[in-house]
Design a protein around this motif. Structure first.
Motif, PDB file in Angstrom:
ATOM      1  N   THR A  49      48.446  79.504  76.387  1.00 49.10           N
ATOM      2  CA  THR A  49      47.071  79.560  76.870  1.00 49.10           C
ATOM      3  C   THR A  49      46.349  80.767  76.283  1.00 49.10           C
ATOM      4  OG1 THR A  49      47.654  78.435  78.931  1.00 49.10           O
ATOM      5  CG2 THR A  49      45.621  79.732  78.935  1.00 49.10           C
ATOM      6  N   ILE A  50      47.017  81.907  76.262  1.00 50.22           N
ATOM      7  CA  ILE A  50      46.428  83.113  75.677  1.00 50.22           C
ATOM      8  C   ILE A  50      46.132  82.882  74.202  1.00 50.22           C
ATOM      9  CG2 ILE A  50      46.858  85.527  75.071  1.00 50.22           C
ATOM     10  CD1 ILE A  50      48.499  85.686  77.720  1.00 50.22           C
ATOM     11  N   ALA A  51      47.049  82.254  73.505  1.00 52.64           N
ATOM     12  CA  ALA A  51      46.842  81.970  72.080  1.00 52.64           C
ATOM     13  C   ALA A  51      45.650  81.042  71.872  1.00 52.64           C
ATOM     14  CB  ALA A  51      48.104  81.360  71.476  1.00 52.64           C
ATOM     15  N   ARG A  52      45.485  80.045  72.737  1.00 47.29           N
ATOM     16  CA  ARG A  52      44.336  79.137  72.624  1.00 47.29           C
ATOM     17  C   ARG A  52      43.026  79.889  72.828  1.00 47.29           C
ATOM     18  NH1 ARG A  52      47.616  75.675  76.202  1.00 47.29           N
ATOM     19  NH2 ARG A  52      48.662  74.171  74.865  1.00 47.29           N
ATOM     20  N   LEU A  53      43.017  80.788  73.822  1.00 51.66           N
ATOM     21  CA  LEU A  53      41.825  81.582  74.086  1.00 51.66           C
ATOM     22  C   LEU A  53      41.497  82.488  72.902  1.00 51.66           C
ATOM     23  CD1 LEU A  53      42.602  82.501  77.787  1.00 51.66           C
ATOM     24  CD2 LEU A  53      40.652  81.159  77.029  1.00 51.66           C
ATOM     25  N   LEU A  54      42.511  83.135  72.354  1.00 54.68           N
ATOM     26  CA  LEU A  54      42.292  84.016  71.206  1.00 54.68           C
ATOM     27  C   LEU A  54      41.803  83.236  69.992  1.00 54.68           C
ATOM     28  CD1 LEU A  54      45.420  86.317  71.550  1.00 54.68           C
ATOM     29  CD2 LEU A  54      43.029  86.981  71.881  1.00 54.68           C
ATOM     30  N   THR A  55      42.338  82.049  69.799  1.00 64.98           N
ATOM     31  CA  THR A  55      41.925  81.211  68.672  1.00 64.98           C
ATOM     32  C   THR A  55      40.457  80.821  68.805  1.00 64.98           C
ATOM     33  OG1 THR A  55      44.162  80.350  68.399  1.00 64.98           O
ATOM     34  CG2 THR A  55      42.357  79.048  67.448  1.00 64.98           C
ATOM     35  N   GLU A  56      40.053  80.411  69.994  1.00 60.77           N
ATOM     36  CA  GLU A  56      38.659  80.030  70.212  1.00 60.77           C
ATOM     37  C   GLU A  56      37.739  81.231  70.007  1.00 60.77           C
ATOM     38  OE1 GLU A  56      35.283  77.856  70.890  1.00 60.77           O
ATOM     39  OE2 GLU A  56      37.309  77.136  70.499  1.00 60.77           O
ATOM     40  N   ARG A  57      38.136  82.390  70.501  1.00 66.45           N
ATOM     41  CA  ARG A  57      37.312  83.592  70.318  1.00 66.45           C
ATOM     42  C   ARG A  57      37.172  83.937  68.838  1.00 66.45           C
ATOM     43  NH1 ARG A  57      39.131  89.256  72.840  1.00 66.45           N
ATOM     44  NH2 ARG A  57      40.586  89.097  71.110  1.00 66.45           N
ATOM     45  N   HIS A  58      38.260  83.820  68.103  1.00 63.48           N
ATOM     46  CA  HIS A  58      38.228  84.104  66.668  1.00 63.48           C
ATOM     47  C   HIS A  58      37.332  83.112  65.931  1.00 63.48           C
ATOM     48  CE1 HIS A  58      39.587  85.571  62.809  1.00 63.48           C
ATOM     49  NE2 HIS A  58      39.860  84.332  62.457  1.00 63.48           N
ATOM     50  N   GLN A  59      37.423  81.846  66.279  1.00 61.47           N
ATOM     51  CA  GLN A  59      36.589  80.834  65.623  1.00 61.47           C
ATOM     52  C   GLN A  59      35.114  81.088  65.893  1.00 61.47           C
ATOM     53  OE1 GLN A  59      38.126  77.117  67.048  1.00 61.47           O
ATOM     54  NE2 GLN A  59      39.706  77.002  65.468  1.00 61.47           N
ATOM     55  N   ARG A  60      34.777  81.494  67.100  1.00 65.06           N
ATOM     56  CA  ARG A  60      33.378  81.785  67.413  1.00 65.06           C
ATOM     57  C   ARG A  60      32.875  82.981  66.625  1.00 65.06           C
ATOM     58  NH1 ARG A  60      32.513  80.689  73.888  1.00 65.06           N
ATOM     59  NH2 ARG A  60      33.359  78.591  73.855  1.00 65.06           N
ATOM     60  N   GLN A  81      33.941  83.899  63.690  1.00 67.02           N
ATOM     61  CA  GLN A  81      33.807  83.452  62.303  1.00 67.02           C
ATOM     62  C   GLN A  81      32.532  82.639  62.114  1.00 67.02           C
ATOM     63  OE1 GLN A  81      35.695  84.257  59.665  1.00 67.02           O
ATOM     64  NE2 GLN A  81      36.780  85.640  61.032  1.00 67.02           N
ATOM     65  N   ASN A  82      32.174  81.837  63.082  1.00 62.13           N
ATOM     66  CA  ASN A  82      30.979  80.996  62.990  1.00 62.13           C
ATOM     67  C   ASN A  82      29.690  81.793  63.129  1.00 62.13           C
ATOM     68  OD1 ASN A  82      32.502  78.697  62.596  1.00 62.13           O
ATOM     69  ND2 ASN A  82      32.514  78.152  64.762  1.00 62.13           N
TER      70      ASN A  82
END
Length: 65
Positions: free
Chosen positions: A49-60, A62-63
């Motif tokens: 779950t933490i990894a999913r949250l970090l991934t979404e934050r990173h993608q945002r 980058q965008n």
């Protein structure tokens, strides 16, 4: 927490959730070392779950560049 639920959160909420999940994970690890959890797979799921949250934050981030 599902990816769909994560995408609905604001960036600030994601940051808050990451912090809360990390604190909770540390507490679970401490409790597990003292007396085993009923379901030790909870630790693995919380890390994901933490990894999913970090991934979404990173993608945002980058965008927004």
């Amino acid at each position: 927490m599902k990816i769909k639920e994560i995408k609905e959160l604001s960036t600030r909420e994601i940051d808050e959730r990451i912090e809360a999940e990390r604190l909770s994970l540390e507490q679970k690890k401490i409790n597990h070392s003292i007396s085993p959890l009923d379901n030790p797979a909870q630790i693995k799921e919380q890390r994901k779950t933490i990894a999913r949250l970090l991934t979404e934050r990173h993608q945002r981030k980058q965008n927004n560049k």
